[in-house]
Design a protein around this motif. Sequence first.
Motif, PDB file in Angstrom:
ATOM      1  N   ARG A 116       0.779  -1.041   0.028  1.00 60.18           N
ATOM      2  CA  ARG A 116      -0.080   0.166   0.347  1.00 60.18           C
ATOM      3  C   ARG A 116       0.841   1.033   0.054  1.00 60.18           C
ATOM      4  O   ARG A 116       0.346   2.454  -0.465  1.00 60.18           O
ATOM      5  N   ASP A 117       2.027   1.283   0.263  1.00 61.08           N
ATOM      6  CA  ASP A 117       2.751   2.302   0.265  1.00 61.08           C
ATOM      7  C   ASP A 117       3.334   2.712  -1.044  1.00 61.08           C
ATOM      8  O   ASP A 117       3.944   3.763  -1.547  1.00 61.08           O
ATOM      9  N   MET A 118       3.014   1.856  -2.116  1.00 64.89           N
ATOM     10  CA  MET A 118       3.535   2.026  -3.557  1.00 64.89           C
ATOM     11  C   MET A 118       2.310   2.658  -4.284  1.00 64.89           C
ATOM     12  O   MET A 118       1.230   2.546  -4.201  1.00 64.89           O
ATOM     13  N   GLN A 119       2.669   3.933  -5.113  1.00 65.66           N
ATOM     14  CA  GLN A 119       1.767   4.838  -5.683  1.00 65.66           C
ATOM     15  C   GLN A 119       1.012   3.801  -6.749  1.00 65.66           C
ATOM     16  O   GLN A 119      -0.234   3.929  -6.993  1.00 65.66           O
ATOM     17  N   ASN A 120       1.424   2.424  -7.380  1.00 57.62           N
ATOM     18  CA  ASN A 120       0.800   1.753  -8.178  1.00 57.62           C
ATOM     19  C   ASN A 120      -0.492   1.019  -7.205  1.00 57.62           C
ATOM     20  O   ASN A 120      -1.446   1.193  -8.010  1.00 57.62           O
ATOM     21  N   ARG A 121      -0.171   1.037  -6.223  1.00 52.33           N
ATOM     22  CA  ARG A 121      -1.100   0.173  -5.317  1.00 52.33           C
ATOM     23  C   ARG A 121      -2.374   1.402  -5.085  1.00 52.33           C
ATOM     24  O   ARG A 121      -3.306   1.127  -5.016  1.00 52.33           O
ATOM     25  N   GLN A 122      -1.772   2.383  -4.782  1.00 52.52           N
ATOM     26  CA  GLN A 122      -2.797   3.385  -4.370  1.00 52.52           C
ATOM     27  C   GLN A 122      -3.608   3.890  -5.528  1.00 52.52           C
ATOM     28  O   GLN A 122      -4.953   4.040  -5.594  1.00 52.52           O
ATOM     29  N   THR A 123      -3.316   3.946  -6.790  1.00 52.62           N
ATOM     30  CA  THR A 123      -3.876   4.196  -7.889  1.00 52.62           C
ATOM     31  C   THR A 123      -4.887   3.099  -8.047  1.00 52.62           C
ATOM     32  O   THR A 123      -6.335   3.196  -8.337  1.00 52.62           O
ATOM     33  N   ILE A 124      -4.323   1.865  -8.092  1.00 49.94           N
ATOM     34  CA  ILE A 124      -5.565   0.736  -8.130  1.00 49.94           C
ATOM     35  C   ILE A 124      -6.479   0.676  -7.245  1.00 49.94           C
ATOM     36  O   ILE A 124      -7.711   0.652  -7.565  1.00 49.94           O
ATOM     37  N   ASP A 125      -6.187   0.907  -5.974  1.00 48.31           N
ATOM     38  CA  ASP A 125      -7.155   1.055  -5.004  1.00 48.31           C
ATOM     39  C   ASP A 125      -8.348   2.260  -5.353  1.00 48.31           C
ATOM     40  O   ASP A 125      -9.322   2.169  -4.745  1.00 48.31           O
ATOM     41  N   ARG A 126      -7.768   3.255  -5.819  1.00 48.30           N
ATOM     42  CA  ARG A 126      -8.710   4.285  -6.154  1.00 48.30           C
ATOM     43  C   ARG A 126      -9.569   4.038  -7.145  1.00 48.30           C
ATOM     44  O   ARG A 126     -11.024   4.350  -7.220  1.00 48.30           O
ATOM     45  N   VAL A 127      -9.349   3.339  -8.201  1.00 49.33           N
ATOM     46  CA  VAL A 127     -10.138   2.741  -9.099  1.00 49.33           C
ATOM     47  C   VAL A 127     -11.409   1.854  -8.679  1.00 49.33           C
ATOM     48  O   VAL A 127     -12.332   1.993  -8.916  1.00 49.33           O
ATOM     49  N   PHE A 128     -10.931   0.787  -7.887  1.00 45.74           N
ATOM     50  CA  PHE A 128     -11.804  -0.075  -6.907  1.00 45.74           C
ATOM     51  C   PHE A 128     -12.736   0.882  -6.140  1.00 45.74           C
ATOM     52  O   PHE A 128     -13.954   0.411  -6.083  1.00 45.74           O
ATOM     53  N   ASP A 129     -12.274   1.920  -5.562  1.00 47.63           N
ATOM     54  CA  ASP A 129     -13.175   2.673  -4.737  1.00 47.63           C
ATOM     55  C   ASP A 129     -14.121   3.491  -5.357  1.00 47.63           C
ATOM     56  O   ASP A 129     -15.253   3.553  -5.103  1.00 47.63           O
ATOM     57  N   GLY A 130     -13.818   3.825  -6.598  1.00 44.11           N
ATOM     58  CA  GLY A 130     -14.650   4.417  -7.625  1.00 44.11           C
ATOM     59  C   GLY A 130     -15.892   3.528  -7.840  1.00 44.11           C
ATOM     60  O   GLY A 130     -16.818   4.245  -8.252  1.00 44.11           O
ATOM     61  N   LEU A 131     -15.302   2.375  -8.056  1.00 41.42           N
ATOM     62  CA  LEU A 131     -16.433   1.354  -8.557  1.00 41.42           C
ATOM     63  C   LEU A 131     -17.210   0.712  -7.118  1.00 41.42           C
ATOM     64  O   LEU A 131     -18.152   0.202  -7.434  1.00 41.42           O
ATOM     65  N   GLU A 132     -17.049   1.356  -6.215  1.00 40.39           N
ATOM     66  CA  GLU A 132     -17.666   0.968  -4.919  1.00 40.39           C
ATOM     67  C   GLU A 132     -17.472  -0.630  -4.774  1.00 40.39           C
ATOM     68  O   GLU A 132     -18.375  -1.320  -4.366  1.00 40.39           O
ATOM     69  N   CYS A 133     -16.162  -1.056  -5.082  1.00 40.39           N
ATOM     70  CA  CYS A 133     -16.285  -2.508  -4.795  1.00 40.39           C
ATOM     71  C   CYS A 133     -14.671  -2.981  -4.051  1.00 40.39           C
ATOM     72  O   CYS A 133     -13.868  -1.876  -4.053  1.00 40.39           O
ATOM     73  N   THR A 134     -14.867  -3.888  -3.277  1.00 40.90           N
ATOM     74  CA  THR A 134     -13.552  -4.196  -2.620  1.00 40.90           C
ATOM     75  C   THR A 134     -12.852  -5.278  -3.140  1.00 40.90           C
ATOM     76  O   THR A 134     -13.515  -6.519  -3.061  1.00 40.90           O
ATOM     77  N   PRO A 135     -11.744  -5.309  -3.672  1.00 40.35           N
ATOM     78  CA  PRO A 135     -10.817  -6.279  -4.344  1.00 40.35           C
ATOM     79  C   PRO A 135     -10.535  -7.409  -3.121  1.00 40.35           C
ATOM     80  O   PRO A 135     -10.257  -7.246  -1.900  1.00 40.35           O
ATOM     81  N   HIS A 136     -10.292  -8.739  -3.715  1.00 35.90           N
ATOM     82  CA  HIS A 136     -10.115  -9.661  -2.821  1.00 35.90           C
ATOM     83  C   HIS A 136      -8.591  -9.930  -2.848  1.00 35.90           C
ATOM     84  O   HIS A 136      -7.978 -10.611  -3.591  1.00 35.90           O
ATOM     85  N   VAL A 137      -7.889  -8.951  -1.902  1.00 37.78           N
ATOM     86  CA  VAL A 137      -6.412  -9.352  -2.020  1.00 37.78           C
ATOM     87  C   VAL A 137      -6.004  -9.786  -0.937  1.00 37.78           C
ATOM     88  O   VAL A 137      -6.149  -9.415   0.386  1.00 37.78           O
ATOM     89  N   SER A 138      -5.228 -10.901  -1.314  1.00 35.97           N
ATOM     90  CA  SER A 138      -4.963 -12.021  -0.170  1.00 35.97           C
ATOM     91  C   SER A 138      -3.465 -12.059  -0.052  1.00 35.97           C
ATOM     92  O   SER A 138      -3.001 -12.832   0.891  1.00 35.97           O
ATOM     93  N   LEU A 139      -2.744 -11.256  -0.731  1.00 37.99           N
ATOM     94  CA  LEU A 139      -1.248 -11.133  -0.760  1.00 37.99           C
ATOM     95  C   LEU A 139      -0.697  -9.921  -1.300  1.00 37.99           C
ATOM     96  O   LEU A 139      -1.197  -9.382  -2.415  1.00 37.99           O
ATOM     97  N   GLU A 140       0.448  -9.355  -0.265  1.00 33.35           N
ATOM     98  CA  GLU A 140       0.930  -8.142  -0.822  1.00 33.35           C
ATOM     99  C   GLU A 140       2.445  -8.366  -0.732  1.00 33.35           C
ATOM    100  O   GLU A 140       2.967  -9.172   0.172  1.00 33.35           O
ATOM    101  N   THR A 141       3.070  -7.599  -1.679  1.00 30.61           N
ATOM    102  CA  THR A 141       4.608  -7.497  -1.431  1.00 30.61           C
ATOM    103  C   THR A 141       5.146  -6.199  -2.078  1.00 30.61           C
ATOM    104  O   THR A 141       4.409  -5.712  -2.872  1.00 30.61           O
ATOM    105  N   ASN A 142       6.452  -6.043  -1.893  1.00 33.72           N
ATOM    106  CA  ASN A 142       6.864  -4.748  -2.494  1.00 33.72           C
ATOM    107  C   ASN A 142       7.935  -5.004  -3.888  1.00 33.72           C
ATOM    108  O   ASN A 142       8.655  -4.142  -4.251  1.00 33.72           O
ATOM    109  N   SER A 143       7.805  -6.300  -4.364  1.00 36.55           N
ATOM    110  CA  SER A 143       8.586  -6.747  -5.288  1.00 36.55           C
ATOM    111  C   SER A 143       7.869  -7.256  -6.595  1.00 36.55           C
ATOM    112  O   SER A 143       6.764  -8.193  -6.641  1.00 36.55           O
TER     113      SER A 143
END
Length: 298
Positions: free
Chosen positions: A195-222
Amino acid sequence: MIARKYLYLLALARERHFAKAAASCHVSPSTLSAAIRDLEDELGVALVVRGQRFAGLTAEGECVVAHAQRVAVGADDLRHELGMLRDGLRGPLRIGVIPTALPVVASLTGAFADAHPAVAIEVRSASTQAILTGLRGFELDAGVVYAQSADAADLQYSSLWREKLVYVTAESAPAAGDEIEWATAARRPLCLLSRDMQNRQTIDRVFDGLECTPHVSLETNSILSLLAHVRTGRWATILPRSVLGLVGTPNGLRALPLVKPSVAWETGLVTLRREPNSPLVDALLAAARTLPGYASGT
C-alpha cells in the motif's frame, strides 16, 4: 571549495552518530567534534544537541545543514562543469525509480549513456516518497515517478511514458474473453504491490470509484515476487503493461486489458527546480527529450 568543518557537519547530519560520521570523513571522532565546536563558536549558535551520544541537531543546526547542502551541491556542480569543459561530462548520476518503471527506464539511461559514456549511472529502486525525500536531501539527482506525485512547487516534471494497466494471470486460470472488467477482477484472488506504492494507491482508487472491495490476499513490494506468485495459479495481479513490454509475458502467464474503466497513467522524470540546473541534470533532461513519449512539464 566548501570549508571542511561544514562537510563534517553534513556527515554528522547524515550518519546521526559521531563515530560513523568521523569514519566517513576519515578523521577521528575528536577531530570531527572539535571542528563542529569551532563552527558553533564561529556562528555563535549551538548546532548539536549535546549529550553522551548524538541526540540530534538544534533548529539552528538544521538551518545551517540546509544551507551547507546547497553549497556542497553547488560545489559539485562547478566541478562537473569545469570537468565537462576539459574532458566531457563525468561523475555519478543517481536516479531513483519506482519499481513499476524499472523495466522501461533503460530507454532513458541508454540515451544518456550514449551521449555521456564517462558518467557512472546508479539506478535505485525506491518508493515515490523515498525518491522525493532523496531529491530534496540532495541524495538523488533525478527520479522517475507517476505524474500525480510530482505536483509541488519545488519540483520540475517532464512526461516520459503513458501506459495502461493489465490483469496478469496464469494461463491455466479460467478466462471469459480477451479482456476483463475491473469489477470482475475484484472478485478474483489478487496479489498486489504494498500500500505504500503509488501503483497500489492508484489501483485502490479505481476500485473505490467502482464501490467494490478487491479480494487481495497477498501483498509484496517486489514485482518479481508478484509474477512468481501469479505463476502458481493461485493469484492474479494488476500491473502497467510496460512491466511486461520489454521482455514479453513470462511463460505460463497471460495479460488481459482491464476495461470499464480503461485506466492509463503517466510516468515522468522529476528533478528539483533549480536555477541553473546541474550539468548532469541538464544532460539527463536532454536525453529525455529524445524519447518518443517525452512532453515538457511545468
